[in-house]
Design a protein around this motif. Structure first.
Motif, short mmCIF file in Angstrom:
data_model
loop_
_atom_site.label_atom_id
_atom_site.label_comp_id
_atom_site.label_asym_id
_atom_site.label_seq_id
_atom_site.Cartn_x
_atom_site.Cartn_y
_atom_site.Cartn_z
N GLU A 118 0.80 -1.20 0.00
CA GLU A 118 0.00 0.00 0.00
C GLU A 118 0.84 1.26 0.00
O GLU A 118 0.42 2.30 -0.50
CB GLU A 118 -0.97 -0.02 1.19
N GLN A 122 0.06 3.60 -3.36
CA GLN A 122 -0.85 4.73 -3.21
C GLN A 122 -0.21 6.02 -3.70
O GLN A 122 0.78 6.49 -3.17
CB GLN A 122 -1.31 4.84 -1.76
N SER A 129 -6.46 4.00 2.29
CA SER A 129 -7.20 2.88 1.73
C SER A 129 -8.67 3.27 1.69
O SER A 129 -9.31 3.39 2.70
CB SER A 129 -6.96 1.68 2.64
N PRO A 221 0.39 2.40 6.52
CA PRO A 221 0.55 1.63 5.29
C PRO A 221 2.03 1.36 5.00
O PRO A 221 2.86 2.25 5.10
CB PRO A 221 -0.04 2.55 4.21
#
Lengths: 393, 135
Positions: A118, A122, A129, A221
């Motif tokens: 993640e 991202q 998320s 993350p």
């Protein structure tokens, strides 16, 4: 669970864990799996089963990206049994499935993994998320939440926490004990992301995300993969590690599977999974020496403490307050590795990994003083919940 | 203008998401045992009868829980906003997830009496709730 063969964890492994590692999820997975195999004293040719959560489909950027097929093809595995998918009792459902396959004799040595990336995946525009973002129409359960703006699990969890505060008088100061304890533990974990000490003042002054949860109540993350090897006790001789028996499993969901429709918003699915766990063993909560409980959001740890019976219903606030009971030398050491709040959001399997190291006495500087014989492991929040008991041989 | 996604209208959810066109909050109800069901289903959870229709509720209820969201998860998302689960008057445990409007976030408390109002977006009428002024 008499009549069934004893199923054990025979090895664990992790990839590098960090932020913006800029490596593919498959590369991370292979690293973790090879490490787990090495830990067990096995080679890929010894593996005949693969189990993973949630499978290759990623709900949000970096949430997954690797399923059974990807790993099988990468390592040239020849499988008798495999399973990957999201509809299980939380992330540990992959381990439950592996347990069942091994107990039934469908596979002899199963590798289970959970991979997230993640942090790398991202983009700057998507800092978190989020479910249901984008211009397309949505269906399924997110349709009841996202159109109103509740696009993050932080919102859904905050509403559970708010209800708990209302029903039981739980306070932010009590909830803070989770974040503070995890951070203190992370100081002893070289792989943790945040290791600087945290004070109550810093916690209370930290940015609110979704009341009553602040930034420090939310996990970090990261990129990382965790793998474990599941096999039968009578096939573990000759392996590098003494197999750790999976002494009990809790994977029940007897109530409405929903973040907002669950009958008791202060307990979640953990309630049903924990009840099942204790019904299948002679072990009791008092027998647990170390607890590895999900902390994707700090409140979820409080819910697991209550669901598993480590404290009374609604009493998790006073139970954790000041962090004494849950410290490494306390009555119930909690997340000695720092949890997802400080060691990174490996999304479920990090707890199982740490439990095994603690039981093997292999947790280095963060090995808890009283050598544990029984570990409780729990993962998931809201309608997702699964738990295990692991013991020394 | 929010960047939020809208629901895909289907056989089960259409009445809920479009009842606002006639000013009605329509909730699924079992014609056999009278149980209100939400989210809407084609079968009654209690008696398993499949004769389900969608009836208008009064639109009033209480805040069962809430959170003030302060994080702009998406570009253009208004913050702070108050997300809530409202328990409707018609049945204990009958809950609708929603957003509260026309209210100061710091004044929201569990138990607050609220009333539905609709925000039309494309072909969807979002049921939002505002404090109910009771005389």
């Amino acid at each position: 669970m008499s009549g069934l063969p004893t199923v054990v964890v025979g090895g664990v492994g992790q990839s590098a864990i960090g932020r913006r590692l800029n490596r593919s999820p498959l590369a991370l997975t292979v690293e973790a799996v090879l490490a787990a195999l090495h830990d067990a004293g096995l080679s890929p040719a010894d593996i005949d089963g693969v189990s993973t959560w949630p499978g290759s489909t990623a709900r949000t950027p970096g949430f997954s990206g690797v399923g059974v097929w990807e790993l099988q093809d990468a390592l040239g595995l020849e499988l008798d049994w495999f399973s990957g998918g999201p509809e299980t009792a939380g992330q540990l459902g992959a381990v439950v499935n592996a347990y069942a396959a091994v107990a039934a004799g469908l596979a002899r040595r199963v590798v289970c993994f959970r991979t997230v990336w993640e942090s790398t995946a991202q983009s700057p525009e998507h800092r978190a998320s989020i479910v249901g973002a984008g211009t397309g129409r949505i269906g399924g359960w997110p349709q009841w939440l996202s159109p109103f703006g509740a696009v993050s699990a932080a919102n859904w969890t905050a509403m559970l926490a708010q209800r708990h505060f209302h029903e039981f008088g739980t306070t932010r100061e009590q909830l803070a004990a989770i974040a503070l304890t995890q951070r203190a533990n992370a100081a002893r974990n070289p792989a943790a992301i945040f290791r600087d000490p945290l004070t109550l003042d810093a916690y209370l002054g930290s940015r609110m995300i979704s009341d009553p949860l602040c930034l420090l109540d939310c996990d970090i993350p990261v990129d990382g993969s965790t793998a474990i090897v599941v096999t039968r006790a009578d096939m573990a001789a000759g392996l590098r590690r003494p197999g750790l028996p999976i002494a009990s499993i809790g994977c029940a969901l007897r109530s409405r599977p929903s973040w907002d429709q669950f009958d008791d918003l202060t307990t979640m699915a953990a309630r049903d999974a924990a009840a099942m766990l204790w019904s299948r063993t002679d072990l009791k909560p008092a027998d647990v020496d170390v607890a590895l409980l999900y902390d994707g959001f700090s409140f979820l740890t409080l819910a697991w403490l209550e669901a598993l019976g480590f404290c009374g219903r609604g009493e998790s606030g006073p139970f954790v307050e000041h962090g004494t009971r849950i410290a490494p030398d306390g009555d119930l050491p909690l997340n000695p590795h720092g949890g997802q709040l400080s060691a990174g959001r490996l999304h479920g399997f990090g707890f199982l990994h740490e439990a095994c190291l603690q039981l093997w006495g292999d947790a280095g500087e963060r090995q808890i003083p009283k050598r544990p014989a029984v570990a409780a492991v729990a993962a998931g929040g809201g309608p997702l919940g699964g738990c295990l008991l692991l013991t020394t041989p | 203008m929010t960047p939020l996604p809208l629901p895909e209208l289907d056989f089960e959810n259409r009445a809920f998401w479009t009842g606002g066109a006639e000013g009605e909050l329509r909730i699924a109800r079992c014609r056999a045992c009278g149980l209100w069901l939400h989210p809407p289903q084609p079968v009654c959870r209690a008696c398993h009868n499949t004769d389900i229709d969608h009836q208008a509720v009064a639109g009033t209820g209480r805040v069962f829980t809430f959170t003030v969201n302060r994080q702009p998860w998406l570009p253009g998302l208004d913050v702070p906003s108050v997300l809530a689960i409202v328990e409707l008057d018609e049945q204990a445990g009958l809950r609708v997830f929603t957003r509260l409007v026309e209210v100061e976030p710091d004044t929201v408390a569990i138990g607050l009496r609220v009333m539905v109002r609709f925000e039309a977006v494309d072909d969807v009428w979002l049921p939002l709730f505002a404090p109910l002024e009771e005389s």
